[in-house]
Design a protein around this motif. Structure first.
Motif, mmCIF file in Angstrom:
data_model
loop_
_atom_site.group_PDB
_atom_site.id
_atom_site.type_symbol
_atom_site.label_atom_id
_atom_site.label_comp_id
_atom_site.label_asym_id
_atom_site.label_seq_id
_atom_site.Cartn_x
_atom_site.Cartn_y
_atom_site.Cartn_z
ATOM 1 N N UNK A 134 0.824 -1.208 0.000
ATOM 2 C CA UNK A 134 0.000 0.000 0.000
ATOM 3 C C UNK A 134 0.861 1.261 0.000
ATOM 4 N N UNK A 135 1.902 1.290 0.847
ATOM 5 C CA UNK A 135 2.750 2.479 0.903
ATOM 6 C C UNK A 135 3.477 2.695 -0.411
ATOM 7 N N UNK A 136 3.865 1.593 -1.062
ATOM 8 C CA UNK A 136 4.552 1.718 -2.348
ATOM 9 C C UNK A 136 3.618 2.258 -3.419
ATOM 10 N N UNK A 137 2.359 1.841 -3.380
ATOM 11 C CA UNK A 137 1.393 2.361 -4.346
ATOM 12 C C UNK A 137 1.168 3.854 -4.131
ATOM 13 N N UNK A 138 1.139 4.269 -2.857
ATOM 14 C CA UNK A 138 1.004 5.699 -2.591
ATOM 15 C C UNK A 138 2.242 6.464 -3.065
ATOM 16 N N UNK A 139 3.419 5.892 -2.846
ATOM 17 C CA UNK A 139 4.643 6.570 -3.277
ATOM 18 C C UNK A 139 4.751 6.641 -4.791
ATOM 19 N N UNK A 140 4.194 5.652 -5.479
ATOM 20 C CA UNK A 140 4.202 5.702 -6.946
ATOM 21 C C UNK A 140 3.343 6.861 -7.443
ATOM 22 N N UNK A 141 2.229 7.111 -6.763
ATOM 23 C CA UNK A 141 1.326 8.192 -7.170
ATOM 24 C C UNK A 141 1.759 9.550 -6.634
ATOM 25 N N UNK A 142 2.426 9.549 -5.492
ATOM 26 C CA UNK A 142 2.795 10.798 -4.835
ATOM 27 C C UNK A 142 4.147 10.590 -4.151
ATOM 28 N N UNK A 143 5.258 10.754 -4.881
ATOM 29 C CA UNK A 143 6.591 10.389 -4.365
ATOM 30 C C UNK A 143 7.168 11.388 -3.366
ATOM 31 N N UNK A 144 6.422 11.617 -2.315
ATOM 32 C CA UNK A 144 6.860 12.478 -1.215
ATOM 33 C C UNK A 144 6.518 11.769 0.085
ATOM 34 N N UNK A 145 7.321 11.992 1.119
ATOM 35 C CA UNK A 145 7.082 11.299 2.381
ATOM 36 C C UNK A 145 7.652 12.102 3.535
ATOM 37 N N UNK A 146 7.229 11.715 4.736
ATOM 38 C CA UNK A 146 7.784 12.286 5.958
ATOM 39 C C UNK A 146 8.196 11.144 6.869
ATOM 40 N N UNK A 147 9.370 11.264 7.464
ATOM 41 C CA UNK A 147 9.884 10.300 8.440
ATOM 42 C C UNK A 147 9.943 10.977 9.805
ATOM 43 N N UNK A 148 9.632 10.232 10.855
ATOM 44 C CA UNK A 148 9.755 10.755 12.215
ATOM 45 C C UNK A 148 10.441 9.717 13.096
ATOM 46 N N UNK A 149 11.519 10.129 13.732
ATOM 47 C CA UNK A 149 12.178 9.334 14.766
ATOM 48 C C UNK A 149 11.793 9.920 16.116
ATOM 49 N N UNK A 150 11.474 9.062 17.088
ATOM 50 C CA UNK A 150 11.226 9.510 18.460
ATOM 51 C C UNK A 150 12.097 8.687 19.386
ATOM 52 N N UNK A 151 13.101 9.322 19.934
ATOM 53 C CA UNK A 151 14.011 8.681 20.867
ATOM 54 C C UNK A 151 13.694 9.215 22.263
ATOM 55 N N UNK A 152 12.719 8.594 22.918
ATOM 56 C CA UNK A 152 12.201 9.130 24.175
ATOM 57 C C UNK A 152 13.265 9.134 25.272
ATOM 58 N N UNK A 153 14.190 8.164 25.213
ATOM 59 C CA UNK A 153 15.226 8.111 26.242
ATOM 60 C C UNK A 153 16.107 9.365 26.229
ATOM 61 N N UNK A 154 16.224 9.996 25.073
ATOM 62 C CA UNK A 154 17.006 11.224 24.940
ATOM 63 C C UNK A 154 16.119 12.461 24.843
ATOM 64 N N UNK A 155 14.788 12.249 24.912
ATOM 65 C CA UNK A 155 13.805 13.334 24.796
ATOM 66 C C UNK A 155 13.997 14.088 23.481
ATOM 67 N N UNK A 156 14.091 13.305 22.390
ATOM 68 C CA UNK A 156 14.369 13.887 21.081
ATOM 69 C C UNK A 156 13.440 13.332 20.010
ATOM 70 N N UNK A 157 13.157 14.188 19.027
ATOM 71 C CA UNK A 157 12.497 13.781 17.801
ATOM 72 C C UNK A 157 13.264 14.364 16.621
#
Length: 214
Positions: free
Chosen positions: A83-106
């Motif tokens: 499903x994600x690949x089909x969305x990327x084929x139609x709209x090749x943009x994305x957002x990534x989020x890392x949450x490292x709670x032990x360091x209180x960082x995103x």
């Protein structure tokens, strides 16, 4: 409003993120935080939320695993018919989020997406455990299936056929690279007055750094 939910809060106070301490290149800044996250022995440190959207703007998000990063971008692998690949084929943009709670960082990364070089996909596929490679041939990812028993039976069938033999990467499976155009680094601070530094890629390929209000 449920009071037991509304009352959940945590006071962030471990570190700060100030402009003089931030690298002018966000990939270098990410690498600095990445090394600190590794040192902190965070469980599933490479887990990241991948958000995609349909052409009409309906979002979808899920957790995937980062497998490499460089100046070229951030890499993950999946089924190109998912499903994600089909969305990327139609709209090749994305957002990534890392949450490292032990360091209180995103870290939030917005970028343009393309398929990885086939040779890179081959290299990673060949490094996977045998059962994971067999699983690629077993799962019609994101499709409706009749039952858990069905997928288990398909896996056992493929294991009998493929186990102990050379298993080549199928064309429908491989990597994606997210090339960042915006990267935000978030450091938790007391009183919800968090540090947020946003890097935006300019037309000259330089990065502009701005502080965002928490």
């Amino acid at each position: 409003m449920k009071s037991e939910i509304a009352g959940i809060r945590h006071n962030y106070s471990k570190q700060v993120l100030l402009e003089p301490d931030a690298h002018i290149n966000p990939i270098k800044q990410f690498d600095k935080w990445w090394q600190e996250a590794l040192h902190a022995e965070i469980d599933e440190v490479n887990a990241m939320t991948l958000a995609t959207a349909s052409p009409d703007g309906i979002p979808s998000a899920r957790i995937v695993l980062l497998k490499d990063f460089s100046e070229a971008g951030f890499m993950f692998f999946t089924n190109y018919e998912s499903f994600k690949a089909r969305q990327l084929a139609d709209n090749p943009k994305a957002c990534l989020v890392f949450f490292w709670k032990e360091l209180e960082r995103q870290v939030r990364i917005t970028g343009l997406v393309k398929q990885a070089d086939p040779a890179e996909s081959d290299t990673y596929f060949n490094s996977r455990p045998e059962n994971s490679r067999i699983g690629v041939f077993t799962s019609p990812q994101s499709r409706v299936i009749e039952s858990r028993n069905w997928i288990d039976e398909q896996f056992e069938k493929n294991k009998r056929l493929l186990s102990g033999k050379p298993i080549q990467r199928p064309d429908y499976w491989g990597g994606y690279v997210v090339r960042p155009i915006i990267m935000e680094f978030w450091q938790g601070r007391p009183g919800r007055l968090h540090d947020r530094l946003q890097y935006t890629l300019q037309n000259n390929n330089e990065w502009n750094i701005e502080r965002l209000a928490p």
